[in-house]
Design a protein around this motif. Sequence first.
Motif, PDB file in Angstrom:
ATOM      1  N   TYR A  15      15.906   0.965   4.022  1.00 51.53           N
ATOM      2  CA  TYR A  15      15.672  -0.305   3.308  1.00 51.53           C
ATOM      3  C   TYR A  15      16.796  -0.502   2.285  1.00 51.53           C
ATOM      4  O   TYR A  15      17.253   0.470   1.656  1.00 51.53           O
ATOM      5  CB  TYR A  15      14.319  -0.211   2.592  1.00 51.53           C
ATOM      6  CG  TYR A  15      13.982  -1.391   1.719  1.00 51.53           C
ATOM      7  CD1 TYR A  15      13.569  -2.596   2.285  1.00 51.53           C
ATOM      8  CD2 TYR A  15      14.070  -1.302   0.332  1.00 51.53           C
ATOM      9  CE1 TYR A  15      13.255  -3.681   1.484  1.00 51.53           C
ATOM     10  CE2 TYR A  15      13.757  -2.387  -0.475  1.00 51.53           C
ATOM     11  CZ  TYR A  15      13.353  -3.571   0.114  1.00 51.53           C
ATOM     12  OH  TYR A  15      13.042  -4.647  -0.679  1.00 51.53           O
ATOM     13  N   GLY A  85       4.676   3.810  -7.489  1.00 47.49           N
ATOM     14  CA  GLY A  85       5.019   2.510  -6.917  1.00 47.49           C
ATOM     15  C   GLY A  85       4.269   2.318  -5.624  1.00 47.49           C
ATOM     16  O   GLY A  85       3.866   3.293  -4.968  1.00 47.49           O
ATOM     17  N   SER A  86       4.062   1.057  -5.229  1.00 51.61           N
ATOM     18  CA  SER A  86       3.306   0.863  -3.992  1.00 51.61           C
ATOM     19  C   SER A  86       4.154   1.220  -2.784  1.00 51.61           C
ATOM     20  O   SER A  86       3.616   1.489  -1.714  1.00 51.61           O
ATOM     21  CB  SER A  86       2.723  -0.543  -3.897  1.00 51.61           C
ATOM     22  OG  SER A  86       3.718  -1.511  -3.886  1.00 51.61           O
ATOM     23  N   TYR A 117       7.763  -7.918   4.742  1.00 50.61           N
ATOM     24  CA  TYR A 117       8.418  -6.953   3.866  1.00 50.61           C
ATOM     25  C   TYR A 117       9.209  -5.968   4.733  1.00 50.61           C
ATOM     26  O   TYR A 117       8.629  -5.292   5.593  1.00 50.61           O
ATOM     27  CB  TYR A 117       7.335  -6.228   3.060  1.00 50.61           C
ATOM     28  CG  TYR A 117       7.863  -5.267   2.021  1.00 50.61           C
ATOM     29  CD1 TYR A 117       9.067  -5.502   1.362  1.00 50.61           C
ATOM     30  CD2 TYR A 117       7.145  -4.120   1.681  1.00 50.61           C
ATOM     31  CE1 TYR A 117       9.534  -4.627   0.401  1.00 50.61           C
ATOM     32  CE2 TYR A 117       7.597  -3.253   0.719  1.00 50.61           C
ATOM     33  CZ  TYR A 117       8.797  -3.506   0.083  1.00 50.61           C
ATOM     34  OH  TYR A 117       9.263  -2.638  -0.867  1.00 50.61           O
ATOM     35  N   ASP A 192      -1.503  -5.477   2.050  1.00 53.01           N
ATOM     36  CA  ASP A 192      -0.588  -5.249   0.928  1.00 53.01           C
ATOM     37  C   ASP A 192      -0.738  -6.428  -0.034  1.00 53.01           C
ATOM     38  O   ASP A 192      -0.322  -7.550   0.266  1.00 53.01           O
ATOM     39  CB  ASP A 192       0.838  -5.149   1.495  1.00 53.01           C
ATOM     40  CG  ASP A 192       1.879  -4.859   0.428  1.00 53.01           C
ATOM     41  OD1 ASP A 192       1.561  -4.980  -0.771  1.00 53.01           O
ATOM     42  OD2 ASP A 192       3.014  -4.513   0.801  1.00 53.01           O
ATOM     43  N   SER A 221       4.111  -3.580 -10.414  1.00 54.05           N
ATOM     44  CA  SER A 221       5.496  -4.039 -10.583  1.00 54.05           C
ATOM     45  C   SER A 221       5.613  -5.535 -10.832  1.00 54.05           C
ATOM     46  O   SER A 221       6.498  -5.969 -11.561  1.00 54.05           O
ATOM     47  CB  SER A 221       6.324  -3.702  -9.343  1.00 54.05           C
ATOM     48  OG  SER A 221       6.400  -2.314  -9.164  1.00 54.05           O
ATOM     49  N   LYS A 222       4.752  -6.321 -10.203  1.00 55.83           N
ATOM     50  CA  LYS A 222       4.923  -7.780 -10.273  1.00 55.83           C
ATOM     51  C   LYS A 222       3.955  -8.387 -11.289  1.00 55.83           C
ATOM     52  O   LYS A 222       4.372  -8.857 -12.326  1.00 55.83           O
ATOM     53  CB  LYS A 222       4.681  -8.410  -8.899  1.00 55.83           C
ATOM     54  CG  LYS A 222       5.114  -7.575  -7.714  1.00 55.83           C
ATOM     55  CD  LYS A 222       6.601  -7.500  -7.564  1.00 55.83           C
ATOM     56  CE  LYS A 222       6.972  -6.644  -6.356  1.00 55.83           C
ATOM     57  NZ  LYS A 222       8.405  -6.569  -6.153  1.00 55.83           N
ATOM     58  N   ARG A 230       7.033   2.193 -12.154  1.00 56.85           N
ATOM     59  CA  ARG A 230       6.743   2.733 -10.836  1.00 56.85           C
ATOM     60  C   ARG A 230       5.291   3.209 -10.697  1.00 56.85           C
ATOM     61  O   ARG A 230       5.020   4.414 -10.614  1.00 56.85           O
ATOM     62  CB  ARG A 230       7.709   3.880 -10.444  1.00 56.85           C
ATOM     63  CG  ARG A 230       9.172   3.611 -10.629  1.00 56.85           C
ATOM     64  CD  ARG A 230       9.669   2.386  -9.921  1.00 56.85           C
ATOM     65  NE  ARG A 230       9.398   2.427  -8.488  1.00 56.85           N
ATOM     66  CZ  ARG A 230       8.807   1.420  -7.813  1.00 56.85           C
ATOM     67  NH1 ARG A 230       8.432   0.312  -8.434  1.00 56.85           N
ATOM     68  NH2 ARG A 230       8.603   1.520  -6.531  1.00 56.85           N
ATOM     69  N   VAL A 231       4.375   2.275 -10.696  1.00 55.56           N
ATOM     70  CA  VAL A 231       2.984   2.629 -10.420  1.00 55.56           C
ATOM     71  C   VAL A 231       2.401   1.652  -9.380  1.00 55.56           C
ATOM     72  O   VAL A 231       2.526   0.437  -9.518  1.00 55.56           O
ATOM     73  CB  VAL A 231       2.099   2.585 -11.693  1.00 55.56           C
ATOM     74  CG1 VAL A 231       0.639   2.944 -11.337  1.00 55.56           C
ATOM     75  CG2 VAL A 231       2.617   3.560 -12.747  1.00 55.56           C
TER      76      VAL A 231
HETATM   77  N1  PMP Z   1       4.951  -4.668  -0.990  1.00 57.62           N
HETATM   78  C1  PMP Z   1       5.651  -5.799  -1.001  1.00 57.62           C
HETATM   79  C2  PMP Z   1       5.232  -6.906  -0.082  1.00 57.62           C
HETATM   80  C3  PMP Z   1       6.758  -5.940  -1.844  1.00 57.62           C
HETATM   81  O1  PMP Z   1       7.488  -7.062  -1.836  1.00 57.62           O
HETATM   82  C4  PMP Z   1       7.110  -4.877  -2.709  1.00 57.62           C
HETATM   83  C5  PMP Z   1       8.261  -5.005  -3.673  1.00 57.62           C
HETATM   84  N2  PMP Z   1       9.514  -4.893  -3.165  1.00 57.62           N
HETATM   85  C6  PMP Z   1       6.364  -3.702  -2.649  1.00 57.62           C
HETATM   86  C7  PMP Z   1       5.274  -3.634  -1.794  1.00 57.62           C
HETATM   87  C8  PMP Z   1       6.721  -2.483  -3.447  1.00 57.62           C
HETATM   88  O2  PMP Z   1       6.495  -2.607  -4.793  1.00 57.62           O
HETATM   89  P1  PMP Z   1       6.567  -1.354  -5.763  1.00 57.62           P
HETATM   90  O3  PMP Z   1       7.093  -0.186  -4.996  1.00 57.62           O
HETATM   91  O4  PMP Z   1       7.493  -1.780  -6.848  1.00 57.62           O
HETATM   92  O5  PMP Z   1       5.184  -1.122  -6.240  1.00 57.62           O
END
Ligand code: PMP
Length: 365
Positions: A15, A85-86, A117, A192, A221-222, A230-231
């Motif tokens: 990625y 992070g997810s 994604y 997701d 994150s958002k 990073r959670v």
């Molecule tokens: N899922 C989607 C659809 C995303 O756009 C993102 C961000 N790039 C993520 C997951 C991952 O987010 P994060 O690892 O910052 O929690």
Amino acid sequence: MSIYWNQRVKTLSPYIPGEQPRQGGFIKLNTNENPYPPSPKVIEAIQKAAGDDLRRYPDPACMELRSAIAHRYGVMPEQVFAGNGSDEVLAFAFAAFFESATGKQKALPILFPDITYSFYPVYAQLWDIPFRPVPLAADFSIIIEDYKQSAGGVVIPNPNAPTGRALSRSDLVSLFRFHEQDGEGASVALVDEAYAAFGKDLEVAPLIHEHPNLLTVHTLSKAASLAGLRVGFAIGNQELIEGLCRVRDSFNSYTVDQLAQAGAVAAILDAPYYEGVNQKVIATRNRVSAALPALGYEVIPSQGNFICIRALQKTGAQFFSFLREQGILVRHFDKRRIADFLRVSIGTEEEMDRFLEVCESYRAL
Ligand code: PMP
């Protein structure tokens, strides 16, 4: 290519994250970060946690954080998993629930949209999981019926990224039902919800009580303005959560550090702050989406904190370069069907005023 890489590494296509420019001066609308700062309570909690206790390992079970999340979503802490992070949570979920092609049985492919994604195919490749991208409709919406076929599992981002389009809860529920009783055996439906907080009535996490195959994946994150911490977390029935723990504990038991755990708890507890912040983002998104068509741009209706737009008469690459020259960073995916679109994260009101000004001047060129 290196002679020291094993076969797996040689064949990966990793990625590529959005640019994080070192120098300032850009209006940064390229990685769907929240334009507003985290809650002051988060900063306070992290400062408080930055002390002597750092010599100790963090709680590997993330109990305080999982309890806070469980309380917020009306589930039990045993139905919550926390990760770095997810992205990490997603990587673990792919490893835990989807069969790899090298397994004993012939694995059925997992399904996700063709435009989505771009990390999903990367995880599938990393774990040798066969996958079949399912085409979006001409208007970029997900056709839910196309996912009702035997599969190794399904992955649906809701809203989808980078299009921003969302599915209704009832459509999703019909999908969970289908895969609970799929002829080839039940399989996991992963939703997701990275951007769900910016949509209307989209969250499905509380439905885990009725759907044992549902796993929802979330990020701070958002919607919680904490991309730097990073959670991420997942919600699902206890068996699914145990599956994720088995993968994590075969990899790294301490994926969420002490400061991140402290900050994340404070973020989960300060829902009113984030409600205010995200309402602002939503209002700005709606205003910008409504203004762009009159300036000569196509806008895909979005329920995320970003919009996917196309400059009529111009290629995506041309539009991207023009914005960059004007100091505005956005995301361009040079891929079939969306190559002429750009994904634009929603910034502050002032940033988006400038963005609209630049869009207007581009049309006039
Ligand atoms: N899922 C989607 C659809 C995303 O756009 C993102 C961000 N790039 C993520 C997951 C991952 O987010 P994060 O690892 O910052 O929690």
